[in-house]
Write a protein that holds these residues in place. Sequence first.
Motif, mmCIF file in Angstrom:
data_model
loop_
_atom_site.group_PDB
_atom_site.id
_atom_site.type_symbol
_atom_site.label_atom_id
_atom_site.label_comp_id
_atom_site.label_asym_id
_atom_site.label_seq_id
_atom_site.Cartn_x
_atom_site.Cartn_y
_atom_site.Cartn_z
ATOM 1 N N LEU B 341 -35.072 35.458 -11.406
ATOM 2 C CA LEU B 341 -35.680 36.751 -11.125
ATOM 3 C C LEU B 341 -36.843 36.551 -10.183
ATOM 4 C CD1 LEU B 341 -35.878 38.308 -14.706
ATOM 5 C CD2 LEU B 341 -34.401 39.056 -12.882
ATOM 6 N N THR B 342 -37.045 37.515 -9.317
ATOM 7 C CA THR B 342 -38.210 37.420 -8.421
ATOM 8 C C THR B 342 -39.466 37.684 -9.230
ATOM 9 O OG1 THR B 342 -38.272 39.755 -7.863
ATOM 10 C CG2 THR B 342 -36.787 38.372 -6.565
ATOM 11 N N GLU B 343 -40.598 37.333 -8.622
ATOM 12 C CA GLU B 343 -41.898 37.549 -9.272
ATOM 13 C C GLU B 343 -42.053 38.998 -9.687
ATOM 14 O OE1 GLU B 343 -43.419 34.226 -10.167
ATOM 15 O OE2 GLU B 343 -44.788 35.908 -10.233
ATOM 16 N N GLU B 344 -41.704 39.855 -8.740
ATOM 17 C CA GLU B 344 -41.863 41.295 -8.972
ATOM 18 C C GLU B 344 -41.002 41.740 -10.150
ATOM 19 O OE1 GLU B 344 -41.380 43.414 -5.285
ATOM 20 O OE2 GLU B 344 -41.065 45.276 -6.410
ATOM 21 N N GLN B 345 -39.768 41.231 -10.163
ATOM 22 C CA GLN B 345 -38.859 41.606 -11.235
ATOM 23 C C GLN B 345 -39.370 41.103 -12.578
ATOM 24 O OE1 GLN B 345 -35.188 39.957 -9.721
ATOM 25 N NE2 GLN B 345 -34.331 41.984 -9.453
ATOM 26 N N LEU B 346 -39.850 39.869 -12.562
ATOM 27 C CA LEU B 346 -40.374 39.303 -13.796
ATOM 28 C C LEU B 346 -41.512 40.160 -14.331
ATOM 29 C CD1 LEU B 346 -40.410 35.436 -13.330
ATOM 30 C CD2 LEU B 346 -39.411 36.708 -15.206
ATOM 31 N N MET B 347 -42.422 40.534 -13.423
ATOM 32 C CA MET B 347 -43.542 41.388 -13.833
ATOM 33 C C MET B 347 -43.028 42.709 -14.379
ATOM 34 S SD MET B 347 -46.397 40.048 -13.775
ATOM 35 C CE MET B 347 -47.400 41.491 -14.017
ATOM 36 N N GLY B 348 -42.042 43.258 -13.663
ATOM 37 C CA GLY B 348 -41.487 44.543 -14.082
ATOM 38 C C GLY B 348 -40.883 44.472 -15.470
ATOM 39 N N ILE B 349 -40.081 43.429 -15.675
ATOM 40 C CA ILE B 349 -39.421 43.285 -16.979
ATOM 41 C C ILE B 349 -40.463 43.057 -18.072
ATOM 42 C CG2 ILE B 349 -37.918 41.782 -18.335
ATOM 43 C CD1 ILE B 349 -36.289 43.500 -16.628
ATOM 44 N N TYR B 350 -41.452 42.239 -17.745
ATOM 45 C CA TYR B 350 -42.485 41.955 -18.738
ATOM 46 C C TYR B 350 -43.234 43.218 -19.109
ATOM 47 C CZ TYR B 350 -46.627 40.035 -20.912
ATOM 48 O OH TYR B 350 -47.640 39.774 -21.787
ATOM 49 N N ASN B 351 -43.626 43.986 -18.082
ATOM 50 C CA ASN B 351 -44.339 45.242 -18.353
ATOM 51 C C ASN B 351 -43.482 46.203 -19.154
ATOM 52 O OD1 ASN B 351 -46.656 44.454 -17.096
ATOM 53 N ND2 ASN B 351 -46.116 45.324 -15.108
ATOM 54 N N LEU B 352 -42.196 46.246 -18.788
ATOM 55 C CA LEU B 352 -41.286 47.134 -19.514
ATOM 56 C C LEU B 352 -41.220 46.736 -20.981
ATOM 57 C CD1 LEU B 352 -39.242 49.420 -19.419
ATOM 58 C CD2 LEU B 352 -37.506 47.791 -18.751
ATOM 59 N N GLN B 353 -41.122 45.438 -21.196
ATOM 60 C CA GLN B 353 -41.070 44.953 -22.571
ATOM 61 C C GLN B 353 -42.342 45.328 -23.314
ATOM 62 O OE1 GLN B 353 -39.832 40.846 -22.719
ATOM 63 N NE2 GLN B 353 -40.197 40.749 -24.919
ATOM 64 N N GLN B 354 -43.485 45.164 -22.640
ATOM 65 C CA GLN B 354 -44.766 45.509 -23.245
ATOM 66 C C GLN B 354 -44.821 46.982 -23.619
ATOM 67 O OE1 GLN B 354 -46.790 43.067 -24.436
ATOM 68 N NE2 GLN B 354 -48.565 43.628 -23.221
ATOM 69 N N SER B 355 -44.498 47.828 -22.660
ATOM 70 C CA SER B 355 -44.637 49.258 -22.925
ATOM 71 C C SER B 355 -43.655 49.738 -23.979
ATOM 72 C CB SER B 355 -44.506 50.100 -21.653
ATOM 73 O OG SER B 355 -43.856 49.420 -20.643
ATOM 74 N N SER B 356 -42.430 49.186 -23.961
ATOM 75 C CA SER B 356 -41.489 49.620 -24.981
ATOM 76 C C SER B 356 -41.953 49.132 -26.346
ATOM 77 C CB SER B 356 -40.070 49.159 -24.656
ATOM 78 O OG SER B 356 -39.909 47.803 -24.963
ATOM 79 N N GLN B 357 -42.555 47.941 -26.377
ATOM 80 C CA GLN B 357 -43.099 47.444 -27.647
ATOM 81 C C GLN B 357 -44.199 48.369 -28.158
ATOM 82 O OE1 GLN B 357 -42.081 44.272 -29.167
ATOM 83 N NE2 GLN B 357 -43.095 45.335 -30.835
ATOM 84 N N GLN B 358 -45.102 48.798 -27.256
ATOM 85 C CA GLN B 358 -46.193 49.685 -27.663
ATOM 86 C C GLN B 358 -45.649 51.020 -28.142
ATOM 87 O OE1 GLN B 358 -48.430 49.625 -24.058
ATOM 88 N NE2 GLN B 358 -49.787 47.983 -24.737
#
Lengths: 133, 463
Positions: B341-358
């Motif tokens: 995954l590109t850096e951007e994608q990794l960040m995107g997926i990570y943020n998505l995971q964070q927000s869905s967790q919250q």
Amino acid sequence: MHYQVEPAAAAWNYLIRVRTMEEDQMERVVRLASQSAVVIFSMSSCCMCHAMKRLFCGMGVNPTVHELDQDPKGKDMERALMRLLGNGINTTAAVVPVVFIGGKLVGSMDRVLAFHISGTLVPLLKQAGALWL
Amino acid sequence: MQSFNPTESESTSPLYSHSSFIHRGNDANPNPTRFSDLQHSFRQHDAVDLSSSSVFGAKSNNMAVVASNLQCGTFNTNLGGAEFGSTVVGCVETESQHMYQRGNCSATMPMGNQYVEKWADDSQHTEDTCTDIDTDDKNQCFSTVSWGNGVGDGALVVVDSQDQSKTKVKPEDQKTVRRLAQNREAARKSRLRKKAYVQQLESSRVRLAQLEQELQRARQQQGVLIANGLTAERGHSVVGNGALAFDMDYVRWVDEHQRLINDLRSAINSRMGDNELYVLVDGVMAHYDELFRLKSIGAKADVFHILSGMWKTPAERCFIWLGGFRSSELLKIVRNQLEPLTEEQLMGIYNLQQSSQQAEDALSQGMEALQQSLSDTLSTSSQGSSGSGNVAEYMGQMAIALGKLATLESFLHQADLLRQQTLQQMRRILTTFQAARALLVINDYVSRLRALNSLWLACPREY
């Protein structure tokens, strides 16, 4: 004659009064919404409002909460909010919670979650000055 | 009577040829020509071993050792030391000659030649000496005579080779016999192995048939349960209908989903172009939307049924969150399998995971608050004075409780929205190919969970 006109006038007056009150409350709502970065209109008994509060607190935001059931004009405010939200809202469903960020209306829980998942909530909060990180 | 003392030689030279030579010597006919026999057999054994290349290096050593043994004083012979030495040498020479005759290469070649010469010189001498000796040393005499005879001409070679060929056959035979025995043994073992394997296959086949039967039975049981649920609750037939209708819709949805996923999988395997893949991926995403629509209809009909997860397999039900899968869990599964995954994608997926967790946490806490307030409402209704007022109070509390229950549906609705939006956002972050793979990964995970469930049901647990 004077007697006959009264009921209609009374009715009309009542309507105007209600509408004014609503508009008053609308103004009040808007005014209240602009006072803080994040404003939540909720009800103390509503669990979805509880979830909303938890969501913002979990993100590190400190929202200003107005409990409508503890406000004397709460009912009117609720109606005002309903109008703000638009006509598509089912009238039997609960209006609250409603969130304003930076004075601008965001909406109900589903809108907030949609913004959050799409990643636009955090920038919005930062822009309003609610988040510093 | 002089006799060759075998033990001394044996102790110093443990080679096969030597020991059998000793043995032979012992078993040989006890006639006075024993020594000659010994001598012959010695030569023959050595010759035999000559033919085996492995003991080649040791051969010369053996000879030397034997020679030294012979020399060393096991013989008390009246033969002159010189003669004896010469006979010994002759013996050695003979062996060397044999070696030479056989054309084998040896480091002792030059030495052998030397000995041959000496032997040739001494041959007559030995012979003569032998005939002069008393019968006391008959053995030696005979042996020397035989040696001498052998030495005199090249007949020795012939004789020896004859003898050698005779004795050579037996060890060769022995080898062949041994080889045949080994072959038989190997054949027997492989037959046994084959038999064991076949038996294993048979038992596995039986087991497989058993498992399939149990699986059928379990499936039927599940179907029966649904039917029972419907018939047993006549009074709640409407509710039962809602649940049953959703169950049937869901089963149909799962089958359709599997078909779409299989198409996607074959598309990826056949390296389909991005455009076609895009269409397929969009098809799967739209199908997910269909699921959420079905769920909202089902929730309106019977919210408890959806929340309980009775429409999922028991193993899936273990991981249920607010009536469905947990988005953050799904993202975790996908993220691990989606390199690169590109850096951007990794960040995107990570943020998505964070927000869905919250979001999940917030909704979970809301649900907890709901449960708490519901239990509070129901518990307060049990208190209160007896009388008609109680009934009114009771009805009032029930009304409040009903109102609170209505929010259950909204929670379920929010949870489904969360799931839907998480999937859509994931689709947006990833490329078409990555999204296709992600969908496959998710499907694999769910399929395995279902398979686990089937296995669990099929396995007989005897406690």
